[in-house]
Design a protein around this motif. Structure first.
Motif, PDB file in Angstrom:
ATOM      1  N   VAL A   1       9.240  10.718  -1.373  1.00  0.00           N
ATOM      2  CA  VAL A   1       8.228   9.779  -0.882  1.00  0.00           C
ATOM      3  C   VAL A   1       7.555  10.362   0.355  1.00  0.00           C
ATOM      4  O   VAL A   1       8.109  11.216   1.036  1.00  0.00           O
ATOM      5  CB  VAL A   1       8.837   8.394  -0.554  1.00  0.00           C
ATOM      6  CG1 VAL A   1       9.390   7.745  -1.805  1.00  0.00           C
ATOM      7  CG2 VAL A   1       9.913   8.518   0.508  1.00  0.00           C
ATOM      8  N   LEU A   2       6.369   9.868   0.637  1.00  0.00           N
ATOM      9  CA  LEU A   2       5.614  10.336   1.788  1.00  0.00           C
ATOM     10  C   LEU A   2       6.167   9.744   3.078  1.00  0.00           C
ATOM     11  O   LEU A   2       6.557   8.577   3.119  1.00  0.00           O
ATOM     12  CB  LEU A   2       4.145   9.928   1.641  1.00  0.00           C
ATOM     13  CG  LEU A   2       3.385  10.588   0.480  1.00  0.00           C
ATOM     14  CD1 LEU A   2       2.118   9.808   0.183  1.00  0.00           C
ATOM     15  CD2 LEU A   2       3.060  12.033   0.809  1.00  0.00           C
ATOM     16  N   ALA A   3       6.204  10.544   4.122  1.00  0.00           N
ATOM     17  CA  ALA A   3       6.604  10.035   5.429  1.00  0.00           C
ATOM     18  C   ALA A   3       5.494   9.153   5.990  1.00  0.00           C
ATOM     19  O   ALA A   3       4.324   9.248   5.577  1.00  0.00           O
ATOM     20  CB  ALA A   3       6.883  11.200   6.371  1.00  0.00           C
ATOM     21  N   GLU A   4       5.853   8.274   6.902  1.00  0.00           N
ATOM     22  CA  GLU A   4       4.864   7.393   7.528  1.00  0.00           C
ATOM     23  C   GLU A   4       3.739   8.221   8.141  1.00  0.00           C
ATOM     24  O   GLU A   4       3.976   9.132   8.930  1.00  0.00           O
ATOM     25  CB  GLU A   4       5.541   6.551   8.612  1.00  0.00           C
ATOM     26  CG  GLU A   4       4.629   5.515   9.244  1.00  0.00           C
ATOM     27  CD  GLU A   4       4.282   4.383   8.291  1.00  0.00           C
ATOM     28  OE1 GLU A   4       3.157   3.870   8.373  1.00  0.00           O
ATOM     29  OE2 GLU A   4       5.137   4.021   7.469  1.00  0.00           O
ATOM     30  N   GLY A   5       2.510   7.941   7.734  1.00  0.00           N
ATOM     31  CA  GLY A   5       1.356   8.644   8.269  1.00  0.00           C
ATOM     32  C   GLY A   5       1.032   9.958   7.582  1.00  0.00           C
ATOM     33  O   GLY A   5       0.008  10.578   7.893  1.00  0.00           O
ATOM     34  N   GLU A   6       1.884  10.393   6.650  1.00  0.00           N
ATOM     35  CA  GLU A   6       1.631  11.659   5.962  1.00  0.00           C
ATOM     36  C   GLU A   6       0.493  11.479   4.947  1.00  0.00           C
ATOM     37  O   GLU A   6       0.469  10.509   4.188  1.00  0.00           O
ATOM     38  CB  GLU A   6       2.893  12.129   5.240  1.00  0.00           C
ATOM     39  CG  GLU A   6       2.755  13.484   4.556  1.00  0.00           C
ATOM     40  CD  GLU A   6       4.042  13.924   3.868  1.00  0.00           C
ATOM     41  OE1 GLU A   6       4.029  14.987   3.218  1.00  0.00           O
ATOM     42  OE2 GLU A   6       5.053  13.192   3.974  1.00  0.00           O
ATOM     43  N   GLU A   7      -0.431  12.409   4.933  1.00  0.00           N
ATOM     44  CA  GLU A   7      -1.581  12.310   4.036  1.00  0.00           C
ATOM     45  C   GLU A   7      -1.162  12.589   2.599  1.00  0.00           C
ATOM     46  O   GLU A   7      -0.368  13.488   2.328  1.00  0.00           O
ATOM     47  CB  GLU A   7      -2.668  13.302   4.454  1.00  0.00           C
ATOM     48  CG  GLU A   7      -3.949  13.176   3.630  1.00  0.00           C
ATOM     49  CD  GLU A   7      -5.035  14.123   4.121  1.00  0.00           C
ATOM     50  OE1 GLU A   7      -6.069  14.234   3.426  1.00  0.00           O
ATOM     51  OE2 GLU A   7      -4.856  14.746   5.184  1.00  0.00           O
ATOM     52  N   ASN A   8      -1.692  11.786   1.695  1.00  0.00           N
ATOM     53  CA  ASN A   8      -1.404  11.952   0.271  1.00  0.00           C
ATOM     54  C   ASN A   8      -2.508  12.800  -0.370  1.00  0.00           C
ATOM     55  O   ASN A   8      -3.635  12.338  -0.515  1.00  0.00           O
ATOM     56  CB  ASN A   8      -1.338  10.583  -0.413  1.00  0.00           C
ATOM     57  CG  ASN A   8      -1.018  10.682  -1.891  1.00  0.00           C
ATOM     58  OD1 ASN A   8      -0.839  11.774  -2.438  1.00  0.00           O
ATOM     59  ND2 ASN A   8      -0.938   9.541  -2.550  1.00  0.00           N
TER      60      ASN A   8
ATOM     61  N   TYR B   1       0.825  -1.206   0.000  1.00  0.00           N
ATOM     62  CA  TYR B   1       0.000   0.000   0.000  1.00  0.00           C
ATOM     63  C   TYR B   1       0.860   1.258   0.000  1.00  0.00           C
ATOM     64  O   TYR B   1       0.489   2.267  -0.605  1.00  0.00           O
ATOM     65  CB  TYR B   1      -0.943   0.006   1.206  1.00  0.00           C
ATOM     66  CG  TYR B   1      -1.864   1.202   1.204  1.00  0.00           C
ATOM     67  CD1 TYR B   1      -2.942   1.263   0.316  1.00  0.00           C
ATOM     68  CD2 TYR B   1      -1.641   2.289   2.051  1.00  0.00           C
ATOM     69  CE1 TYR B   1      -3.781   2.376   0.278  1.00  0.00           C
ATOM     70  CE2 TYR B   1      -2.474   3.394   2.017  1.00  0.00           C
ATOM     71  CZ  TYR B   1      -3.538   3.432   1.132  1.00  0.00           C
ATOM     72  OH  TYR B   1      -4.364   4.530   1.093  1.00  0.00           O
ATOM     73  N   GLN B   2       2.008   1.211   0.682  1.00  0.00           N
ATOM     74  CA  GLN B   2       2.919   2.360   0.658  1.00  0.00           C
ATOM     75  C   GLN B   2       3.411   2.628  -0.762  1.00  0.00           C
ATOM     76  O   GLN B   2       3.507   3.778  -1.197  1.00  0.00           O
ATOM     77  CB  GLN B   2       4.123   2.105   1.570  1.00  0.00           C
ATOM     78  CG  GLN B   2       3.892   2.364   3.044  1.00  0.00           C
ATOM     79  CD  GLN B   2       5.155   2.099   3.836  1.00  0.00           C
ATOM     80  OE1 GLN B   2       5.595   0.952   3.933  1.00  0.00           O
ATOM     81  NE2 GLN B   2       5.736   3.139   4.385  1.00  0.00           N
TER      82      GLN B   2
END
Length: 213
Positions: A193-200, A21-22
């Motif tokens: 890349v998005l940080a853990e928990g960061e909203e896309n 999913y990431q």
């Protein structure tokens, strides 16, 4: 060449370890679901296939406290890194790649050393020049496309594509040669890349069965 393998390997490599999913989330963050074949089903299929091929290691991790089956995290192998770099180099040098492959290559270009990136792009310019020369053996741009009937419009399009592609590539070479961007071995890379928990903000929000793996 398909862009999906390059995109998925590159996304996993940037994280070190990432669950499917990431990877999907990152590709949607980059807009790859709109300019390539990186749809959720393709992403999850590619992860499983490349794990079978030894390009990725699939780690089974503990399920969430809410319950459910264990999640799978993927990590790139040495073989996978070799494949990733080979795909990246091919994406940057080949003049006849589809736009999604070239776009993926540009997205990961800073994983190479600056001098190699410039050399690969110069190869691309040479390939475009050779392609243009092969077209103009049969078609003279100065005579206009009408000299070959409406079929001449095809060759006219090819010549314009070669010219535009070469002009854009030479501009990129100039910017990179002038010190733009941070390449491998030069310091902290650009974080894409998005940080853990960061909203896309660009997530489609459309669920897929693979999200739960």
């Amino acid at each position: 060449m398909s862009a999906i393998r390059l995109l998925v390997l590159g996304a996993v490599r940037q994280h070190g370890r990432a669950h499917g999913y990431q990877v999907r989330n990152d590709l949607e963050y980059w807009g790859a679901h709109e300019w390539s074949n990186a749809k959720p089903g393709s992403v999850y299929h590619a992860l499983k296939q490349m794990a079978k091929q030894g390009l990725l290691i699939a780690h089974e991790v503990a399920p969430s406290t809410a319950g459910g089956p264990p999640r799978i995290e993927y990590e790139i192998t040495e073989k996978g890194t070799e494949e990733y770099l080979a795909l990246l180099r091919a994406a940057l040098t080949s003049y006849d790649q589809k736009m999604d492959v070239l776009s993926a290559g540009i997205g990961f270009i800073v994983d190479l050393e600056r001098s190699e990136a410039v050399a690969l792009l110069k190869e691309r310019v040479a390939g475009l020049a050779a392609w243009r020369a092969s077209v103009t053996e049969y078609y003279t741009p100065e005579d206009g496309p009408g000299s070959l009937g409406h079929i001449g419009e095809i060759m006219n399009m090819w010549v314009h594509s070669a010219d535009a592609g070469a002009e854009w590539t030479r501009g990129l070479i100039e910017r990179i040669g002038g010190g733009a961007y941070t390449f491998a071995g030069e310091g902290d890379p650009f974080v894409g890349v998005l940080a853990e928990g960061e909203e896309n903000p660009y997530a489609t929000g459309v669920p897929d069965p693979g999200d739960l793996d």
